[in-house]
Write an enzyme that holds these catalytic residues in place. Sequence first.
Site, PDB file in Angstrom:
ATOM      1  N   GLY A 151       0.860  -1.181   0.000  1.00 51.80           N
ATOM      2  CA  GLY A 151       0.000   0.000   0.000  1.00 51.80           C
ATOM      3  C   GLY A 151       0.894   1.229   0.000  1.00 51.80           C
ATOM      4  O   GLY A 151       2.099   1.146  -0.314  1.00 51.80           O
TER       5      GLY A 151
ATOM      6  N   ALA B 235       2.277   2.781   2.387  1.00 49.94           N
ATOM      7  CA  ALA B 235       3.410   2.699   3.316  1.00 49.94           C
ATOM      8  C   ALA B 235       4.562   1.887   2.722  1.00 49.94           C
ATOM      9  O   ALA B 235       5.722   2.334   2.712  1.00 49.94           O
ATOM     10  CB  ALA B 235       2.960   2.091   4.648  1.00 49.94           C
TER      11      ALA B 235
ATOM     12  N   GLN C  78     -10.808   7.610   0.092  1.00 47.44           N
ATOM     13  CA  GLN C  78     -11.645   8.490  -0.733  1.00 47.44           C
ATOM     14  C   GLN C  78     -11.279   9.952  -0.535  1.00 47.44           C
ATOM     15  O   GLN C  78     -10.952  10.671  -1.473  1.00 47.44           O
ATOM     16  CB  GLN C  78     -13.120   8.310  -0.337  1.00 47.44           C
TER      17      GLN C  78
ATOM     18  N   GLU D  96     -12.637  18.365   6.202  1.00 53.11           N
ATOM     19  CA  GLU D  96     -13.223  17.167   6.811  1.00 53.11           C
ATOM     20  C   GLU D  96     -13.384  17.369   8.308  1.00 53.11           C
ATOM     21  O   GLU D  96     -12.802  18.302   8.881  1.00 53.11           O
ATOM     22  CB  GLU D  96     -12.340  15.947   6.517  1.00 53.11           C
TER      23      GLU D  96
ATOM     24  N   ASP E 290      -2.352  -8.834   9.637  1.00 52.68           N
ATOM     25  CA  ASP E 290      -1.285  -9.848   9.595  1.00 52.68           C
ATOM     26  C   ASP E 290       0.013  -9.348  10.236  1.00 52.68           C
ATOM     27  O   ASP E 290       0.707 -10.110  10.922  1.00 52.68           O
ATOM     28  CB  ASP E 290      -0.991 -10.271   8.142  1.00 52.68           C
TER      29      ASP E 290
ATOM     30  N   HIS F 281     -15.761   4.554  11.635  1.00 51.98           N
ATOM     31  CA  HIS F 281     -16.160   5.659  10.759  1.00 51.98           C
ATOM     32  C   HIS F 281     -17.655   5.853  10.917  1.00 51.98           C
ATOM     33  O   HIS F 281     -18.418   4.893  10.832  1.00 51.98           O
ATOM     34  CB  HIS F 281     -15.810   5.357   9.301  1.00 51.98           C
TER      35      HIS F 281
ATOM     36  N   ARG G 273     -14.463  11.998  14.466  1.00 52.29           N
ATOM     37  CA  ARG G 273     -15.162  10.743  14.187  1.00 52.29           C
ATOM     38  C   ARG G 273     -15.664  10.028  15.431  1.00 52.29           C
ATOM     39  O   ARG G 273     -16.749   9.440  15.425  1.00 52.29           O
ATOM     40  CB  ARG G 273     -14.224   9.797  13.433  1.00 52.29           C
TER      41      ARG G 273
ATOM     42  N   HIS H  22     -13.128   1.139  11.043  1.00 50.87           N
ATOM     43  CA  HIS H  22     -12.501   1.807   9.901  1.00 50.87           C
ATOM     44  C   HIS H  22     -10.986   1.847   9.989  1.00 50.87           C
ATOM     45  O   HIS H  22     -10.302   1.638   8.999  1.00 50.87           O
ATOM     46  CB  HIS H  22     -13.052   3.233   9.836  1.00 50.87           C
TER      47      HIS H  22
ATOM     48  N   ARG I 279      -7.683   9.015  15.276  1.00 47.57           N
ATOM     49  CA  ARG I 279      -7.019   9.631  14.116  1.00 47.57           C
ATOM     50  C   ARG I 279      -7.833  10.783  13.530  1.00 47.57           C
ATOM     51  O   ARG I 279      -9.044  10.667  13.350  1.00 47.57           O
ATOM     52  CB  ARG I 279      -6.816   8.569  13.042  1.00 47.57           C
TER      53      ARG I 279
HETATM   54  C1  LIG Z   1     -12.654   2.965   2.603  1.00 49.33           C
HETATM   55  C2  LIG Z   1     -11.471   3.684   3.176  1.00 49.33           C
HETATM   56  C3  LIG Z   1     -11.317   5.045   2.992  1.00 49.33           C
HETATM   57  C4  LIG Z   1     -10.209   5.728   3.534  1.00 49.33           C
HETATM   58  N1  LIG Z   1     -10.041   7.047   3.262  1.00 49.33           N
HETATM   59  C5  LIG Z   1      -8.905   7.679   3.694  1.00 49.33           C
HETATM   60  C6  LIG Z   1      -8.620   9.017   3.337  1.00 49.33           C
HETATM   61  O1  LIG Z   1      -9.374   9.662   2.623  1.00 49.33           O
HETATM   62  N2  LIG Z   1      -7.475   9.581   3.807  1.00 49.33           N
HETATM   63  C7  LIG Z   1      -6.585   8.909   4.601  1.00 49.33           C
HETATM   64  O2  LIG Z   1      -5.552   9.468   4.993  1.00 49.33           O
HETATM   65  N3  LIG Z   1      -6.834   7.617   4.932  1.00 49.33           N
HETATM   66  C8  LIG Z   1      -7.945   6.983   4.496  1.00 49.33           C
HETATM   67  N4  LIG Z   1      -8.171   5.673   4.828  1.00 49.33           N
HETATM   68  C9  LIG Z   1      -7.156   4.971   5.608  1.00 49.33           C
HETATM   69  C10 LIG Z   1      -5.966   4.673   4.699  1.00 49.33           C
HETATM   70  O3  LIG Z   1      -6.434   4.287   3.428  1.00 49.33           O
HETATM   71  C11 LIG Z   1      -5.118   3.564   5.264  1.00 49.33           C
HETATM   72  O4  LIG Z   1      -4.848   3.785   6.612  1.00 49.33           O
HETATM   73  C12 LIG Z   1      -3.794   3.501   4.517  1.00 49.33           C
HETATM   74  O5  LIG Z   1      -4.042   3.384   3.139  1.00 49.33           O
HETATM   75  C13 LIG Z   1      -2.982   2.322   5.014  1.00 49.33           C
HETATM   76  O6  LIG Z   1      -1.896   2.167   4.165  1.00 49.33           O
HETATM   77  P1  LIG Z   1      -0.890   0.959   4.426  1.00 49.33           P
HETATM   78  O7  LIG Z   1       0.097   1.016   3.326  1.00 49.33           O
HETATM   79  O8  LIG Z   1      -0.446   0.997   5.805  1.00 49.33           O
HETATM   80  O9  LIG Z   1      -1.818  -0.346   4.281  1.00 49.33           O
HETATM   81  P2  LIG Z   1      -2.585  -0.899   3.028  1.00 49.33           P
HETATM   82  O10 LIG Z   1      -2.823   0.142   2.025  1.00 49.33           O
HETATM   83  O11 LIG Z   1      -3.768  -1.631   3.534  1.00 49.33           O
HETATM   84  O12 LIG Z   1      -1.567  -1.945   2.412  1.00 49.33           O
HETATM   85  C14 LIG Z   1      -1.279  -3.147   3.098  1.00 49.33           C
HETATM   86  C15 LIG Z   1      -0.532  -4.053   2.151  1.00 49.33           C
HETATM   87  O13 LIG Z   1      -0.040  -5.170   2.859  1.00 49.33           O
HETATM   88  C16 LIG Z   1      -0.343  -6.360   2.172  1.00 49.33           C
HETATM   89  N5  LIG Z   1      -0.380  -7.447   3.151  1.00 49.33           N
HETATM   90  C17 LIG Z   1      -1.182  -7.574   4.240  1.00 49.33           C
HETATM   91  N6  LIG Z   1      -0.894  -8.714   4.894  1.00 49.33           N
HETATM   92  C18 LIG Z   1       0.118  -9.313   4.214  1.00 49.33           C
HETATM   93  C19 LIG Z   1       0.843 -10.523   4.379  1.00 49.33           C
HETATM   94  N7  LIG Z   1       0.576 -11.385   5.372  1.00 49.33           N
HETATM   95  N8  LIG Z   1       1.806 -10.823   3.482  1.00 49.33           N
HETATM   96  C20 LIG Z   1       2.082  -9.985   2.437  1.00 49.33           C
HETATM   97  N9  LIG Z   1       1.404  -8.838   2.230  1.00 49.33           N
HETATM   98  C21 LIG Z   1       0.454  -8.507   3.104  1.00 49.33           C
HETATM   99  C22 LIG Z   1      -1.658  -6.050   1.501  1.00 49.33           C
HETATM  100  O14 LIG Z   1      -1.922  -6.943   0.465  1.00 49.33           O
HETATM  101  C23 LIG Z   1      -1.387  -4.629   1.034  1.00 49.33           C
HETATM  102  O15 LIG Z   1      -0.595  -4.645  -0.124  1.00 49.33           O
HETATM  103  C24 LIG Z   1      -9.270   4.997   4.295  1.00 49.33           C
HETATM  104  C25 LIG Z   1      -9.432   3.628   4.497  1.00 49.33           C
HETATM  105  C26 LIG Z   1     -10.507   2.958   3.943  1.00 49.33           C
HETATM  106  C27 LIG Z   1     -10.649   1.485   4.150  1.00 49.33           C
END
Ligand SMILES: Cc1cc2nc3c(=O)[nH]c(=O)nc-3n(C[C@H](O)[C@H](O)[C@H](O)COP(=O)(O)OP(=O)(O)OC[C@H]3O[C@@H](n4cnc5c(N)ncnc54)[C@H](O)[C@@H]3O)c2cc1C
Length: 524
Positions: free
Chosen positions: A14, A16, A50, A117, A225, A246, A293, A354, A389
Site C-alpha cells: 500500500g 506505506a 476516498q 473534513e 497480519d 467511521h 469521528r 474503519h 485519528r
Molecule cells: C474505505 C477507506 C477510505 C479511507 N479514506 C482515507 C482518506 O481519505 N485519507 C486517509 O488518509 N486515509 C484513508 N483511509 C485509511 C488509509 O487508506 C489507510 O490507513 C492507509 O491506506 C494504510 O496504508 P498501508 O500502506 O499501511 O496499508 P494498506 O494500504 O492496507 O496496504 C497493506 C498491504 O499489505 C499487504 N499485506 C497484508 N498482509 C500481508 C501478508 N501477510 N503478506 C504480504 N502482504 C500482506 C496487503 O496486500 C497490502 O498490499 C481509508 C481507508 C478505507 C478502508
Amino acid sequence: MSTIKSDILVLGAGVAGLTTAIKLAKALPERKIIVATKANKEESNTKYAQGGIAAVWDEDDTFESHIQDTLKAGDFENNEEVVKIVVENAPERLNELIKWGADFDINSKNEYDLGKEGGHSANRILHHKDITGFEIQMTLIKQVESLSNIEFLAHHFAIELITEHHYTNKKIVFGEKNIHCYGAYILDEKTGEIDTYLAKKVVLATGGSGQTYATTTNPIIATGDGIGMAFRAKALVEDMQYIQFHPTALYEPGKSPAFLISEAVRGFGAYLRNETGERFMFKTDERGELASRDIVSRAINMEINISGAECVYLDCTHLDQEAFYKHFPNIVDKCKSIGIDVSKDFIPVLPAMHYMCGGVKVDIKGKTTIKNLYANGEVAKTGLHGANRLASNSLLEALVFGDIIANDIIENENELDVDFPNVPEWNTEGTTDPKELILITHNRKSVQNIMNDLVGIVRSNERLERALDHLNYIYEDTEKMFKRVTISPQICELRNINNVAYLIIIQSMEATKNKGAFYSLDLV
Ligand SMILES: Cc1cc2nc3c(=O)[nH]c(=O)nc-3n(C[C@H](O)[C@H](O)[C@H](O)COP(=O)(O)OP(=O)(O)OC[C@H]3O[C@@H](n4cnc5c(N)ncnc54)[C@H](O)[C@@H]3O)c2cc1C
C-alpha cells in the site's frame, strides 16, 4: 522450498510499503529490494481511500492549526514530537508525490481544490475526486515498476517474521532488547511453497485490521497480519483499544466490506438526521456534523440505541448537486446503483470499524522494538493519532514515515553488509490438507461477530470478559488446526485476526480512562 536473499524486504504494497521501497530504491540503486504482497499489486486499504491527504497548503492555514486539530482529535494522547514532524513534512512529501505523477483536483482559480473534513479547522485536504487512494496506489505502482532494483511479488503471503526464535533455543519475551529480524517465511500462493526470505532490514507495511469486525469499511485483505506476526515475534504492540469507527458507512445489511460515505461529504455540507428527520449532532458537539469521528460515531450509536432504528441518514438534498457530483462521482454512482438518488433521498448510514489507531510500537525513526524491523502505515503506532485519528492524516503518516525509514536505512547503509545466520527452512512435517475449509471460515465469522457485538463503540467490563471467554475457545481451536493443516492464507489470516482481537480486548480491559475512540461504560 528456496532461500531468497535481499538487502531489504518490504512486506505490503500500500502507500506505506511502496513509498518506503521507492525512496530506498532511488537512493540505493545497487541494493536489492523485495516488495511482497499477499494480494494483487493494487489491492490494499490505500486503494479505497476516498477523502484525500491533509497538508497545510493554503496561505491562510498554519502548521500550528493542523497540529492542534491532530492533538484535539487524538484527545491529546498523541506524541507531540511526531505530530509536529508529520505536519511540517506534509507539503514536501505531497510535492514529491505530485512529482511522481499523482494528480490532485484543481479549482477554477487553477489552485489545488482543498477539501474540509471533520475535526479540521481549515480546508487542507488534497484529493482526486473521491478516489484519491486509487490515484496514489496507481502512481506508486508505476514508480516501483520503473525501478529495476525492486522485485515486486504479488500473491506472496508473509506467514511469520524470522527471529532468533527460529534458529536458537533462546526464550524470547515481549519487548526484549536483543531480538533481531532476518526476514520472513513467505507462502507463494501460486505454487504452495513456503520460502525463506532473508533480508538485512525488514519493513512491515501490512496495513490495518478492519476484518477483525463483521462491519467494516476495510477490504477483505485487512486482517492485521503484521500485528499478528509482530506480536508472535514479541514486538511491543500498543494502543489497540483505540479502534476508530467511521460514522458514515453506507447501511446495506449483509454487505461486507461496507461502502464508505467519505467524511468529506459532511465537510461539503451534508447533514446527519435521525429517524424523525431531526439534525441531532448539535446536541452533542458545537461543531455539529464536523465534530471528530469518535464523537459523531458515539452520537449515532446513542441515537440508534434510543430510537431502535437500524441506521441514521445523511442528507445531501440541499447541496449544489452539480458541484457535489463533480466532487463525489463514485459515491453518487454507488448510491444510484442501489436506488438512492442523493438529490432527493437521504443516504442510510451506520458506523463501521474503519481504522486501527494503535499498532506495532515504533520510535521516531520508524523502528520497532525488534532490531532490523521497521513498521510503517496503519500497522504501526507512531504516536501521531493518539486516541483517535484525524481524518486524512493516515496516508500522510505513511508518506512521511516512508521517508524517515528510508533515510535511516540509507544513513546506516553499512548495516546491510552483514552475514545472515543459519536459518532453517519452514517445517511442514505432520501437516495435511484441511478436510473442511469451512471450519476456518466459521471461526473467522465467529470472531468478527464477537467483536461487533461485544467490543464495539461502547464497551464495558462485562462485555469484554464475555468476548475474551468466547475468543479463548476459538483461539485454542485455531492453534490446534494450524499445527495439523497445510498452511493456507485462510488459516494464517484467522490466526492474525485472533491475535488482533485478543490485543484489542486485553488492552481495552487494561485502559484506565475513556479517551478518544475508546469508551467504556465502567470508566470516566
Ligand atoms: C474505505 C477507506 C477510505 C479511507 N479514506 C482515507 C482518506 O481519505 N485519507 C486517509 O488518509 N486515509 C484513508 N483511509 C485509511 C488509509 O487508506 C489507510 O490507513 C492507509 O491506506 C494504510 O496504508 P498501508 O500502506 O499501511 O496499508 P494498506 O494500504 O492496507 O496496504 C497493506 C498491504 O499489505 C499487504 N499485506 C497484508 N498482509 C500481508 C501478508 N501477510 N503478506 C504480504 N502482504 C500482506 C496487503 O496486500 C497490502 O498490499 C481509508 C481507508 C478505507 C478502508
